[in-house]
Design a protein around this motif. Sequence first.
Motif, PDB file in Angstrom:
ATOM      1  N   ALA A  60       0.844  -1.202   0.000  1.00  0.00           N
ATOM      2  CA  ALA A  60       0.000   0.000   0.000  1.00  0.00           C
ATOM      3  C   ALA A  60       0.879   1.252   0.000  1.00  0.00           C
ATOM      4  CB  ALA A  60      -0.921  -0.001   1.218  1.00  0.00           C
ATOM      5  N   ALA A  61       1.931   1.252   0.814  1.00  0.00           N
ATOM      6  CA  ALA A  61       2.835   2.408   0.864  1.00  0.00           C
ATOM      7  C   ALA A  61       3.563   2.574  -0.466  1.00  0.00           C
ATOM      8  CB  ALA A  61       3.843   2.240   2.000  1.00  0.00           C
ATOM      9  N   GLU A  62       3.939   1.456  -1.060  1.00  0.00           N
ATOM     10  CA  GLU A  62       4.615   1.508  -2.364  1.00  0.00           C
ATOM     11  C   GLU A  62       3.682   2.094  -3.425  1.00  0.00           C
ATOM     12  OE1 GLU A  62       5.711  -2.280  -4.247  1.00  0.00           O
ATOM     13  OE2 GLU A  62       7.769  -1.538  -4.202  1.00  0.00           O
ATOM     14  N   SER A  63       2.420   1.707  -3.371  1.00  0.00           N
ATOM     15  CA  SER A  63       1.429   2.225  -4.306  1.00  0.00           C
ATOM     16  C   SER A  63       1.214   3.724  -4.078  1.00  0.00           C
ATOM     17  CB  SER A  63       0.105   1.471  -4.128  1.00  0.00           C
ATOM     18  OG  SER A  63      -0.886   2.025  -4.940  1.00  0.00           O
ATOM     19  N   GLU A  64       1.119   4.132  -2.807  1.00  0.00           N
ATOM     20  CA  GLU A  64       0.966   5.557  -2.483  1.00  0.00           C
ATOM     21  C   GLU A  64       2.186   6.344  -2.950  1.00  0.00           C
ATOM     22  OE1 GLU A  64      -0.093   6.445   1.587  1.00  0.00           O
ATOM     23  OE2 GLU A  64      -1.383   4.690   1.666  1.00  0.00           O
ATOM     24  N   LEU A  65       3.354   5.765  -2.765  1.00  0.00           N
ATOM     25  CA  LEU A  65       4.590   6.431  -3.196  1.00  0.00           C
ATOM     26  C   LEU A  65       4.596   6.620  -4.718  1.00  0.00           C
ATOM     27  CD1 LEU A  65       7.386   7.550  -2.515  1.00  0.00           C
ATOM     28  CD2 LEU A  65       8.271   5.226  -2.743  1.00  0.00           C
ATOM     29  N   ARG A  71       2.121  12.408  -9.110  1.00  0.00           N
ATOM     30  CA  ARG A  71       1.616  13.772  -8.862  1.00  0.00           C
ATOM     31  C   ARG A  71       2.763  14.770  -8.870  1.00  0.00           C
ATOM     32  NH1 ARG A  71      -1.455  10.975  -4.994  1.00  0.00           N
ATOM     33  NH2 ARG A  71      -0.128  11.700  -3.316  1.00  0.00           N
ATOM     34  N   LEU A  72       3.877  14.402  -8.278  1.00  0.00           N
ATOM     35  CA  LEU A  72       5.047  15.290  -8.243  1.00  0.00           C
ATOM     36  C   LEU A  72       5.540  15.585  -9.657  1.00  0.00           C
ATOM     37  CD1 LEU A  72       7.251  16.822  -6.684  1.00  0.00           C
ATOM     38  CD2 LEU A  72       8.531  14.673  -6.583  1.00  0.00           C
ATOM     39  N   GLU A  73       5.620  14.559 -10.496  1.00  0.00           N
ATOM     40  CA  GLU A  73       6.060  14.774 -11.883  1.00  0.00           C
ATOM     41  C   GLU A  73       5.107  15.704 -12.623  1.00  0.00           C
ATOM     42  OE1 GLU A  73       6.446  10.834 -13.496  1.00  0.00           O
ATOM     43  OE2 GLU A  73       8.561  10.713 -12.942  1.00  0.00           O
TER      44      GLU A  73
END
Length: 149
Positions: A60-65, A71-73
């Motif tokens: 889940a954290a990997e997916s959020e990352l 979003r950052l890009e």
Amino acid sequence: MAEQSEQRIYDLEAALSQQREAHAQTQRLLQRLERDHQRSLDELEALHKTHGQLEQRFFAAESELAAAHGRLERLQRSSAAQAASIDSKAAAHEAEREQWQRAEADLRAELAAAKRQAVVRRRQTVAAGSSPLAAAPAHSRTKSLYAHD
């Protein structure tokens, strides 16, 4: 022989007693091993469950990352586009400001030249004596000269 039989019975009873004690110790040891084994199995099951939960949280954290990275890009691209637009607008504004400054300088120069020409013409007219201002006092000539400005 009776004595040997009694000794033999005594020895057999002692051996039987030792065997019973050894069996009892073996049973206690076996029970302790079974409890330790069950505790180990319970700990292993808890660890397996914890591992599964941690693995789910990791994914889940990997997916959020990955989503945050996306979003950052997008924000970086948008920011770069906005910066380019701002730079372009600033350059256009600067060019326009310089154009206005040149136009203002040209107008000031033109105004100064026109004023000089007007003064020269007035002086020529006054010197020729054809001006009604020639007979007037100097302070009224000055007022009249600038009455039209």
